[in-house]
Design an enzyme around this catalytic site. Structure first.
Site, PDB file in Angstrom:
ATOM      1  N   GLU A 276       0.843  -1.191   0.000  1.00 10.53           N
ATOM      2  CA  GLU A 276       0.000   0.000   0.000  1.00 10.53           C
ATOM      3  C   GLU A 276       0.879   1.244   0.000  1.00 10.53           C
ATOM      4  OE1 GLU A 276      -3.189  -0.191  -0.208  1.00 10.53           O
ATOM      5  OE2 GLU A 276      -3.788  -2.141   0.590  1.00 10.53           O
TER       6      GLU A 276
ATOM      7  N   ASP B 110     -19.044  -9.747  -8.569  1.00  8.98           N
ATOM      8  CA  ASP B 110     -18.900  -9.048  -7.298  1.00  8.98           C
ATOM      9  C   ASP B 110     -18.185  -7.714  -7.484  1.00  8.98           C
ATOM     10  OD1 ASP B 110     -19.154  -8.954  -4.356  1.00  8.98           O
ATOM     11  OD2 ASP B 110     -16.963  -9.039  -4.412  1.00  8.98           O
TER      12      ASP B 110
END
Length: 211
Positions: free
Chosen positions: A137, A162
């Site tokens: 990240e 999804d």
């Protein structure tokens, strides 16, 4: 009678000693099994759980060889049908869908995609079946490695559907749907809504979209 009592006492003592030895052996075996399971878990974590690389430049090889434009063509050909179905049902450009799947799956090499059918790097909350994997990240301009829970799917189609629901049901992606006929701008709006922490995510999507 005294001798009989002594014999019985001796037998009870031996029986007790045997029982203690059996208990000790059982405890030792249990501890060994627990330690072995931790050891196996560590091995699995380091080898099977491939790093999710959605915020990084994808690797340059597939199964030990250099990647080629043909790999991308094959990926598109294999998943174009489901992407077009999603476009028709959810009004999401199929070009964007395949581009994001290609990028998030690290050119179809990430463990998350291969082992758990999650092509889009979508994370999980406590209500989802999940797997804990390493990812990278961007935090305050720096890449930080951390473990995060990611959704697990039974098959690829589940992942595509999804992903579409994820975009529709999250209000922060509302602006993207103003560009349903413009895949590049749709991608830019999704990036602006912080689909990923990567500050270069929009440019990675739009450059990858040029096939």
């Amino acid at each position: 009678k005294k001798e009989q009592n002594e014999v019985q006492a001796s037998l009870w003592k031996k029986s007790g000693d045997i029982e203690i030895e059996n208990i000790q052996s059982w405890i030792f075996a249990l501890i060994s099994a627990i330690l072995q399971s931790f050891s196996l878990g560590g091995k699995k974590d380091s080898q099977e759980y491939a790093e999710v690389t959605s915020s990084e430049t994808p690797g340059k090889t597939i199964k030990g060889r250099e990647k080629t434009p043909k790999d991308k063509e094959n990926f598109i050909a294999e998943h174009k049908e489901i992407a077009k179905k999603i476009e028709k049902e959810f009004n999401i450009p199929w070009e964007f869908i395949l581009t994001q799947a290609w990028l998030e799956s690290a050119w179809w090499t990430s463990g998350l995609a291969i082992n758990y059918n999650n092509l889009f790097g979508i994370k999980a909350n406590k209500w989802w079946k999940s797997v804990l994997l390493w990812t990278s990240e961007e935090i305050n301009g720096k890449m930080v490695r951390k473990k995060e829970p990611f959704r697990v799917y039974n098959n690829i189609d589940e992942s595509f559907r999804d992903h579409a629901k994820f975009l529709i049901e999250n209000p922060r992606y509302k602006n993207a749907f103003q560009y349903s006929n413009d895949p590049a701008n749709f991608a830019i709006q999704v990036a602006k809504a912080w689909y990923a922490t990567d500050s270069q995510y929009a440019s990675k999507l739009t450059s990858t979209m040029k096939w």
